[in-house]
Structure formats: structure tokens, C-alpha cells
Design a protein around this motif. Structure first.
Motif, short mmCIF file in Angstrom:
data_model
loop_
_atom_site.label_atom_id
_atom_site.label_comp_id
_atom_site.label_asym_id
_atom_site.label_seq_id
_atom_site.Cartn_x
_atom_site.Cartn_y
_atom_site.Cartn_z
N VAL A 232 0.84 -1.21 0.00
CA VAL A 232 0.00 0.00 0.00
C VAL A 232 0.88 1.26 0.00
CG1 VAL A 232 -1.65 1.32 1.36
CG2 VAL A 232 -1.96 -1.14 1.10
N VAL A 233 1.94 1.24 0.80
CA VAL A 233 2.87 2.38 0.83
C VAL A 233 3.59 2.50 -0.51
CG1 VAL A 233 4.95 3.29 1.92
CG2 VAL A 233 3.16 2.27 3.33
N ALA A 234 3.95 1.36 -1.12
CA ALA A 234 4.63 1.39 -2.40
C ALA A 234 3.75 2.02 -3.48
CB ALA A 234 5.04 -0.02 -2.82
N GLU A 235 2.46 1.72 -3.44
CA GLU A 235 1.54 2.34 -4.41
C GLU A 235 1.51 3.85 -4.23
OE1 GLU A 235 -1.69 4.42 -5.82
OE2 GLU A 235 -1.67 3.89 -3.69
N ALA A 236 1.52 4.29 -2.97
CA ALA A 236 1.53 5.73 -2.70
C ALA A 236 2.82 6.36 -3.23
CB ALA A 236 1.40 5.98 -1.20
N GLY A 237 3.93 5.63 -3.10
CA GLY A 237 5.20 6.14 -3.63
C GLY A 237 5.17 6.26 -5.15
N LEU A 238 4.59 5.27 -5.81
CA LEU A 238 4.46 5.34 -7.27
C LEU A 238 3.55 6.49 -7.69
CD1 LEU A 238 4.13 1.54 -8.20
CD2 LEU A 238 6.10 3.03 -8.58
N ALA A 239 2.53 6.77 -6.88
CA ALA A 239 1.63 7.88 -7.19
C ALA A 239 2.38 9.21 -7.15
CB ALA A 239 0.47 7.90 -6.20
N PHE A 240 3.30 9.36 -6.21
CA PHE A 240 4.09 10.58 -6.12
C PHE A 240 4.98 10.75 -7.35
CE2 PHE A 240 4.07 13.30 -2.38
CZ PHE A 240 3.11 12.67 -1.61
N LEU A 241 5.35 9.64 -7.98
CA LEU A 241 6.17 9.71 -9.19
C LEU A 241 5.32 9.76 -10.46
CD1 LEU A 241 8.83 7.02 -8.21
CD2 LEU A 241 9.08 9.51 -8.09
N GLY A 242 4.00 9.80 -10.29
CA GLY A 242 3.11 9.84 -11.43
C GLY A 242 3.00 8.52 -12.16
N LEU A 243 3.27 7.41 -11.47
CA LEU A 243 3.28 6.09 -12.10
C LEU A 243 2.24 5.15 -11.51
CD1 LEU A 243 7.16 5.56 -12.29
CD2 LEU A 243 5.63 6.25 -14.14
N SER A 244 1.27 5.69 -10.80
CA SER A 244 0.23 4.85 -10.23
C SER A 244 -0.91 4.66 -11.22
CB SER A 244 -0.28 5.47 -8.93
OG SER A 244 -1.21 4.61 -8.30
N VAL A 245 -1.99 4.10 -10.74
CA VAL A 245 -3.15 3.83 -11.60
C VAL A 245 -3.66 5.14 -12.20
CG1 VAL A 245 -5.48 2.88 -11.65
CG2 VAL A 245 -3.74 1.85 -10.18
N GLU A 246 -3.90 5.13 -13.51
CA GLU A 246 -4.30 6.36 -14.20
C GLU A 246 -5.75 6.74 -13.88
OE1 GLU A 246 -1.60 6.51 -18.21
OE2 GLU A 246 -3.39 5.25 -18.25
N LYS A 247 -6.64 5.75 -13.85
CA LYS A 247 -8.06 6.04 -13.68
C LYS A 247 -8.48 5.88 -12.23
CE LYS A 247 -9.21 4.48 -18.37
NZ LYS A 247 -10.04 3.54 -19.18
N GLY A 248 -9.23 6.85 -11.74
CA GLY A 248 -9.76 6.78 -10.39
C GLY A 248 -8.78 7.24 -9.33
N PRO A 249 -9.30 7.63 -8.17
CA PRO A 249 -8.42 8.08 -7.09
C PRO A 249 -7.77 6.91 -6.35
CG PRO A 249 -10.70 8.15 -6.37
CD PRO A 249 -10.73 7.72 -7.82
N THR A 250 -6.60 7.16 -5.82
CA THR A 250 -5.93 6.25 -4.88
C THR A 250 -5.46 7.11 -3.72
OG1 THR A 250 -3.66 6.48 -5.72
CG2 THR A 250 -5.09 4.91 -6.86
N TRP A 251 -5.09 6.47 -2.62
CA TRP A 251 -4.61 7.25 -1.48
C TRP A 251 -3.38 8.07 -1.86
CZ3 TRP A 251 -5.21 2.80 2.61
CH2 TRP A 251 -6.54 2.77 3.03
N GLY A 252 -2.49 7.47 -2.64
CA GLY A 252 -1.30 8.20 -3.05
C GLY A 252 -1.63 9.41 -3.90
N LYS A 253 -2.57 9.27 -4.83
CA LYS A 253 -2.95 10.39 -5.69
C LYS A 253 -3.67 11.48 -4.93
CE LYS A 253 -4.64 9.29 -9.75
NZ LYS A 253 -5.44 8.58 -10.79
N VAL A 254 -4.50 11.09 -3.97
CA VAL A 254 -5.19 12.10 -3.15
C VAL A 254 -4.19 12.88 -2.30
CG1 VAL A 254 -6.94 12.47 -1.36
CG2 VAL A 254 -7.31 10.74 -3.11
N ILE A 255 -3.20 12.18 -1.73
CA ILE A 255 -2.17 12.86 -0.95
C ILE A 255 -1.36 13.80 -1.84
CG2 ILE A 255 -0.02 12.50 0.35
CD1 ILE A 255 -1.24 9.85 1.34
N LEU A 256 -1.04 13.34 -3.05
CA LEU A 256 -0.27 14.15 -3.98
C LEU A 256 -0.99 15.45 -4.33
CD1 LEU A 256 2.24 14.37 -5.80
CD2 LEU A 256 0.95 13.13 -7.56
N THR A 257 -2.33 15.41 -4.37
CA THR A 257 -3.11 16.59 -4.71
C THR A 257 -2.82 17.75 -3.76
OG1 THR A 257 -4.89 15.18 -5.56
CG2 THR A 257 -5.44 17.47 -5.09
#
Length: 303
Positions: A232-257
């Protein structure tokens, strides 16, 4: 004579108290504790909210709730208990729906690690020889390759879908789970119940499934909870690098916002809310996994 009798009685009493204290200590060690159940309740709430988010009274996570005469983001209010982000999207809804993706990534990743890593580890620990050499070499390769670099490489080359992210993190969990399964299998292979099964003519498949697997699954399950938190933490890390799931929110993408320095200073609720949910979820997973491991370790020692 009476003095000697008193000394003997006192010694017996002290020995009795020591045995009682040791028994009580062993009983305490075999207790999961209130913290485990608190962690389990928190995980139940989070998983329930994520699983049933479309049917619970959450707002649309992608809708823009613009208020006349005011510029978003809006602070927490009755209409938006956790506030909104810069696009007037409800943070509570995005956190709940984001959990669907983040927790799914964690579950699929650790399930993949449990299946492939567990299978390879059990075969390596039971048959040894070339099985052990081949699978141990695979584990060493996976552990030697930088995890973040591998994740970035795969997600950069392939479509950033939920399946791709889950499989990528699943590959990274194979080696740790496999090594635990291998070590546990080796420790149980020479135990009396396994030797008895061999003596009675049981085939290898039956010994692995009936005798070894139930004992290997316990430490693997404890590691699974820890590994899910890491995923789960790794997904959040990928979101910070812009490499997470493109569609829909994730915890990492919401934090990045809300992760910008200006946003953190003026609108802290955008990032703080999903950070708190992520932190307590990973903490609960780690604590529950650690308590399960300690509980069964103590039980094994007591036996």
C-alpha cells in the motif's frame, strides 16, 4: 528439625510460585492483546468503507461541488466533513474510493507473493537439492534488483492499470515470502510428525499438503499482513512519481493533490486526511501481523 522443615516448605513455596509465574507469563505471551483487536476493528472499518463505497452515502469522488461566490478548496464543513481539494472534489469520498484501489493493489500483490513465493519456498525447503538451488537463485536475483527501479521500469513500459500495478508489486513480494516459506519448511521437515508420515509411507504431496502447509501458512500469514502494508505504501510512492493507476483516485494520488508546500500551509486537510488514514491502516496491518507472529511463536515455544 523444625528450622529445616520450614526451609524445605519455604523452598517448595518459592518453587511453586516460580512455576505459577512462568505459567502466567506463558499465558500472557499467548494472548493477542487488546491492541490486536483495535487494529482489527480499524481494518474492518477501512475495508468495509472501501468495499461498499459505491453503496454508502458518499458523494461522487469526481464531481466538482462549486459553491457560488467562493473559490475552492473548501474547509471541512457539514456538507464536506473532510473538506474539498482545489477542484472542489470531496476529500471524504476520494479517500473512501481511493481505498478501493490502494487496498486492492495490496491484496492482489500479497496474494501473488503468497501463492508463487510460498509454493517455491515450500518446494525448495522440502526437496532441497536442485529445487533449492534454482529457487534460492531466483530469490537472490529478485532481492538484489532495486525494488523501486523495477517498479518504475515496469510501470513506465506498460499501461498503468490496476492489473499492472498489482502484478508489479506482486513480483516484488515473491522473494521475501518465498524465503520465509523455505526457512519454515526446513525447520519442520525433520520434525517427528513429518518423519512419522514418511515412515508410514505417505507420499511427498500428502506430506506437503497435510503436514507442512498448515504449519508454514501461519508465519506466511503474519508476513502477508506486513507485506500488504508495504504494498500500500509502495503504491503511494508510485503515485508521487506519477506512475500509479491512471483512472480513479488512490490514497497516493489524493495525498499528492495537496502535497505542495503552499497547499500544506494553507489547505492542510487535503493531504492530512488521506495521510492519517494511510498511516493508521499500515500501522494496523503491521501491528496485527506482528502480534500474530508473536502469538504463534510463543505457542510453539510452549509446546
Amino acid at each position: 528439625m523444625s528450622a529445616a522443615t520450614d526451609d524445605i516448605a519455604e523452598t517448595r513455596g518459592a518453587a511453586s510460585e516460580t512455576v505459577k509465574a512462568n505459567a502466567e507469563g506463558a499465558a500472557v505471551k499467548r494472548t493477542l492483546g487488546i491492541g490486536f483487536w483495535i487494529a482489527l476493528i480499524w481494518l474492518g472499518i477501512v475495508f468495509f468503507a472501501a468495499a461498499f463505497a459505491p453503496w454508502l452515502p458518499f458523494k461522487d469522488p469526481d464531481a466538482n461541488y462549486i459553491q457560488r461566490g467562493e473559490r475552492p478548496p473548501y474547509p471541512p464543513s457539514m456538507a464536506h466533513p473532510f473538506g474539498t481539494d482545489q477542484d472542489a472534489r470531496d476529500i471524504l469520498a476520494r479517500t473512501a474510493f481511493g481505498g478501493r484501489v490502494s487496498l486492492t493493489v495490496g491484496l492482489v500483490a500479497i496474494a501473488m507473493g503468497m501463492f508463487f513465493g510460498g509454493l517455491m519456498g515450500i518446494l525448495a525447503g522440502y526437496f532441497r537439492g536442485w529445487w533449492d538451488r534454482i529457487f534460492s537463485f531466483i530469490f537472490i536475483i529478485l532481492l538484489s534488483f532495486p525494488s523501486l527501479v523495477l517498479a518504475i521500469l515496469i510501470t513506465s513500459l506498460l499501461e498503468r492499470s490496476l492489473r499492472t500495478i498489482s502484478l508489479t508489486l506482486g513480483i516484488l513480494t515473491i522473494a521475501p515470502v518465498g524465503r520465509v516459506a523455505r526457512a519454515t519448511t526446513i525447520s519442520f521437515t525433520e520434525r517427528e510428525f513429518v518423519l512419522a508420515a514418511r515412515t508410514l509411507g505417505a507420499k511427498n504431496g500428502r506430506i506437503i499438503i497435510r503436514e507442512l502447509l498448515p504449519n508454514v501458512v501461519i508465519p506466511m500469514s503474519a508476513l502477508a499482513l506486513l507485506g500488504m502494508g508495504v504494498a500500500v505504501v509502495a503504491e503511494a510512492g508510485l503515485a508521487f512519481l506519477g506512475l500509479s493507476v491512471e483512472k480513479g483516485p488512490t490514497w497516493g494520488k489524493v495525498i499528492l493533490t495537496g502535497a505542495g508546500s503552499r497547499d500544506l500551509q494553507k489547505y492542510p486537510w487535503i493531504a492530512i486526511i488521506p495521510i492519517v488514514v494511510l498511516f493508521f491502516t499500515v500501522l494496523a496491518l503491521n501491528f496485527a501481523g506482528d502480534r500474530i507472529r508473536s502469538y504463534f511463536d510463543a505457542k510453539e515455544t510452549a509446546l
